[in-house]
Scaffold this motif. Structure first.
Motif, PDB file in Angstrom:
ATOM      1  N   LEU A  19       0.832  -1.191   0.000  1.00 27.25           N
ATOM      2  CA  LEU A  19       0.000   0.000   0.000  1.00 27.25           C
ATOM      3  C   LEU A  19       0.875   1.253   0.000  1.00 27.25           C
ATOM      4  N   TYR A  20       1.884   1.265   0.855  1.00 27.15           N
ATOM      5  CA  TYR A  20       2.784   2.411   0.910  1.00 27.15           C
ATOM      6  C   TYR A  20       3.442   2.669  -0.449  1.00 27.15           C
ATOM      7  N   ASN A  21       3.956   1.617  -1.065  1.00 29.80           N
ATOM      8  CA  ASN A  21       4.611   1.777  -2.374  1.00 29.80           C
ATOM      9  C   ASN A  21       3.653   2.306  -3.422  1.00 29.80           C
ATOM     10  N   SER A  22       2.388   1.877  -3.359  1.00 27.46           N
ATOM     11  CA  SER A  22       1.411   2.369  -4.333  1.00 27.46           C
ATOM     12  C   SER A  22       1.121   3.853  -4.118  1.00 27.46           C
ATOM     13  N   THR A  89     -11.564   4.902   1.996  1.00 27.99           N
ATOM     14  CA  THR A  89     -10.835   3.903   2.776  1.00 27.99           C
ATOM     15  C   THR A  89     -10.100   2.949   1.850  1.00 27.99           C
ATOM     16  N   CYS A  90      -8.858   2.681   2.176  1.00 30.64           N
ATOM     17  CA  CYS A  90      -8.104   1.613   1.515  1.00 30.64           C
ATOM     18  C   CYS A  90      -7.576   0.706   2.609  1.00 30.64           C
ATOM     19  N   ASP A  91      -8.082  -0.510   2.660  1.00 24.14           N
ATOM     20  CA  ASP A  91      -7.675  -1.439   3.711  1.00 24.14           C
ATOM     21  C   ASP A  91      -6.184  -1.755   3.644  1.00 24.14           C
ATOM     22  N   SER A  92      -5.642  -2.161   4.769  1.00 23.22           N
ATOM     23  CA  SER A  92      -4.192  -2.373   4.863  1.00 23.22           C
ATOM     24  C   SER A  92      -3.700  -3.522   4.002  1.00 23.22           C
ATOM     25  N   ASP A  93      -4.589  -4.431   3.579  1.00 25.33           N
ATOM     26  CA  ASP A  93      -4.189  -5.538   2.718  1.00 25.33           C
ATOM     27  C   ASP A  93      -4.524  -5.275   1.253  1.00 25.33           C
ATOM     28  N   ASP A  94      -4.956  -4.039   0.939  1.00 24.59           N
ATOM     29  CA  ASP A  94      -5.190  -3.617  -0.438  1.00 24.59           C
ATOM     30  C   ASP A  94      -4.171  -2.548  -0.810  1.00 24.59           C
ATOM     31  N   TYR A  95      -4.192  -2.113  -2.069  1.00 23.08           N
ATOM     32  CA  TYR A  95      -3.307  -1.027  -2.479  1.00 23.08           C
ATOM     33  C   TYR A  95      -3.916  -0.314  -3.680  1.00 23.08           C
ATOM     34  N   LYS A 126      -9.095  -7.535  -8.626  1.00 20.81           N
ATOM     35  CA  LYS A 126      -8.386  -8.614  -7.947  1.00 20.81           C
ATOM     36  C   LYS A 126      -6.934  -8.667  -8.425  1.00 20.81           C
ATOM     37  N   GLU A 127      -6.130  -9.405  -7.685  1.00 21.16           N
ATOM     38  CA  GLU A 127      -4.718  -9.535  -8.042  1.00 21.16           C
ATOM     39  C   GLU A 127      -4.533 -10.160  -9.425  1.00 21.16           C
ATOM     40  N   LEU A 192     -30.788   8.147   1.656  1.00 19.33           N
ATOM     41  CA  LEU A 192     -32.070   8.822   1.799  1.00 19.33           C
ATOM     42  C   LEU A 192     -32.054  10.233   1.219  1.00 19.33           C
ATOM     43  N   ASP A 193     -30.894  10.861   1.225  1.00 17.44           N
ATOM     44  CA  ASP A 193     -30.804  12.257   0.776  1.00 17.44           C
ATOM     45  C   ASP A 193     -29.849  12.483  -0.388  1.00 17.44           C
ATOM     46  N   HIS A 194     -29.083  11.447  -0.764  1.00 14.89           N
ATOM     47  CA  HIS A 194     -28.046  11.647  -1.769  1.00 14.89           C
ATOM     48  C   HIS A 194     -27.934  10.439  -2.696  1.00 14.89           C
ATOM     49  N   ASP A 195     -27.252  10.647  -3.820  1.00 13.66           N
ATOM     50  CA  ASP A 195     -26.972   9.585  -4.788  1.00 13.66           C
ATOM     51  C   ASP A 195     -25.471   9.293  -4.821  1.00 13.66           C
ATOM     52  N   ILE A 196     -25.147   8.240  -5.552  1.00  7.45           N
ATOM     53  CA  ILE A 196     -23.770   7.965  -5.911  1.00  7.45           C
ATOM     54  C   ILE A 196     -23.669   7.959  -7.433  1.00  7.45           C
ATOM     55  N   ILE A 197     -22.469   8.096  -7.942  1.00  6.33           N
ATOM     56  CA  ILE A 197     -22.215   7.961  -9.375  1.00  6.33           C
ATOM     57  C   ILE A 197     -21.213   6.829  -9.563  1.00  6.33           C
ATOM     58  N   GLY A 198     -21.610   5.807 -10.301  1.00  5.11           N
ATOM     59  CA  GLY A 198     -20.757   4.655 -10.550  1.00  5.11           C
ATOM     60  C   GLY A 198     -19.856   4.873 -11.745  1.00  5.11           C
ATOM     61  N   ILE A 199     -18.571   4.620 -11.561  1.00  4.39           N
ATOM     62  CA  ILE A 199     -17.584   4.835 -12.613  1.00  4.39           C
ATOM     63  C   ILE A 199     -16.842   3.526 -12.865  1.00  4.39           C
ATOM     64  N   ASN A 200     -16.832   3.073 -14.096  1.00  3.49           N
ATOM     65  CA  ASN A 200     -16.257   1.771 -14.443  1.00  3.49           C
ATOM     66  C   ASN A 200     -14.739   1.811 -14.612  1.00  3.49           C
ATOM     67  N   GLU A 201     -14.067   2.260 -13.571  1.00  2.00           N
ATOM     68  CA  GLU A 201     -12.609   2.237 -13.532  1.00  2.00           C
ATOM     69  C   GLU A 201     -12.175   1.731 -12.160  1.00  2.00           C
ATOM     70  N   ALA A 202     -11.169   0.887 -12.130  1.00  2.00           N
ATOM     71  CA  ALA A 202     -10.684   0.316 -10.862  1.00  2.00           C
ATOM     72  C   ALA A 202      -9.598   1.209 -10.274  1.00  2.00           C
ATOM     73  N   ILE A 203      -9.735   1.511  -8.981  1.00  2.00           N
ATOM     74  CA  ILE A 203      -8.723   2.337  -8.323  1.00  2.00           C
ATOM     75  C   ILE A 203      -8.016   1.601  -7.180  1.00  2.00           C
ATOM     76  N   GLU A 204      -8.544   0.431  -6.783  1.00  2.00           N
ATOM     77  CA  GLU A 204      -7.893  -0.365  -5.735  1.00  2.00           C
ATOM     78  C   GLU A 204      -7.721  -1.805  -6.204  1.00  2.00           C
ATOM     79  N   ILE A 205      -6.704  -2.451  -5.664  1.00  2.00           N
ATOM     80  CA  ILE A 205      -6.384  -3.834  -6.014  1.00  2.00           C
ATOM     81  C   ILE A 205      -6.234  -4.636  -4.726  1.00  2.00           C
ATOM     82  N   GLY A 206      -6.766  -5.847  -4.726  1.00  2.00           N
ATOM     83  CA  GLY A 206      -6.590  -6.707  -3.563  1.00  2.00           C
ATOM     84  C   GLY A 206      -7.568  -7.858  -3.569  1.00  2.00           C
ATOM     85  N   ASP A 207      -7.234  -8.890  -2.811  1.00  2.00           N
ATOM     86  CA  ASP A 207      -8.080 -10.068  -2.648  1.00  2.00           C
ATOM     87  C   ASP A 207      -8.467 -10.209  -1.180  1.00  2.00           C
ATOM     88  N   TYR A 208      -9.531 -10.959  -0.919  1.00  2.67           N
ATOM     89  CA  TYR A 208      -9.901 -11.267   0.455  1.00  2.67           C
ATOM     90  C   TYR A 208      -8.813 -12.118   1.105  1.00  2.67           C
TER      91      TYR A 208
END
Length: 220
Positions: A19-22, A89-95, A126-127, A192-208
């Motif tokens: 994660l740090y290197n990324s 949030t980017c979990d510690s096992d993702d990057y 995923k990786e 209830l008060d807001h929407d999201i906008i879905g964007i088909n680009e990946a910004i994080e990498i990682g597996d469970y």
């Protein structure tokens, strides 16, 4: 514009390097960002590892510690220190994917200049290079998290990049000594008060991970 990246971590010292290197690579994007780390009572050498990163002076890092109270409490506490206009949030096992902050910057106006939007939803990879779940029906897909999962039946692991001014109005509700709760509780209230906008680009990498948070949670 400034971006805050939140990482709750518990005994993940050996994973933080990726994660740090990324983040180091993403400093070339020319985006102002901070990395906020909440050590959730780790018993390994997490603090030593993070202090080494701080001493290198490449990434703006802020390190905090708490007693072991779980990921969502760690995120709740980290939100008190967020100074960015945008946060995620980017979990510690993702990057981060190479160019992730560039992708966020290019789409930031859709979030920051629209009062009806609380987050941009990006894909996670995923990786092995495959997307973790479904893509959105079309790029810049406008919806909300409840509709996405339960009406449109689109499933997957998405990375929500929040407008900080809105995100700070909400928190993960913890009952008793809960540690493993779903983010969707909070999302439903934001929907209830807001929407999201879905964007088909990946910004994080990682597996469970076998012992990771998602493997230990019951989704509701």
């Amino acid at each position: 514009m400034k971006i805050s990246i939140l990482t709750p971590t518990y005994n993940r010292a050996s994973y933080l390097e990726k994660l740090y290197n990324s983040l180091v690579i993403n400093t070339n994007c020319g985006v102002d960002f901070e990395w906020l780390i909440m050590d959730d009572g780790s018993t390994d050498n997490t603090e030593v590892v993070v202090q080494n990163y701080i001493s290198q002076g490449i990434v703006n890092i802020k390190y905090y510690k708490q007693h072991n109270m779980g990921k969502m409490t760690a995120i709740n506490n980290l939100m008190n220190y967020v100074t960015g206009d945008i946060c995620f949030t980017c979990d510690s096992d993702d990057y981060l994917a190479t160019g992730a902050l560039d992708i966020i910057r290019e789409n930031a106006d859709r979030l920051l200049k629209d009062d009806t939007v609380y987050a941009l939803a990006f894909l996670k990879q995923k990786e092995n290079g495959k997307i973790a779940g479904d893509k959105f029906p079309e790029n810049l897909h406008r919806t909300d998290m409840f509709s996405l999962y339960f009406r449109e039946c689109i499933d997957g692991e998405f990375v929500l990049v929040f407008k900080t001014a809105v995100r700070k109005q909400y928190h993960h509700e913890i009952e008793a000594d809960e540690k493993f709760i779903t983010e969707r509780r909070m999302y439903h209230k934001m929907d209830l008060d807001h929407d999201i906008i879905g964007i088909n680009e990946a910004i994080e990498i990682g597996d469970y991970l076998a012992d990771g948070y998602t493997k230990n949670i019951t989704h509701v």
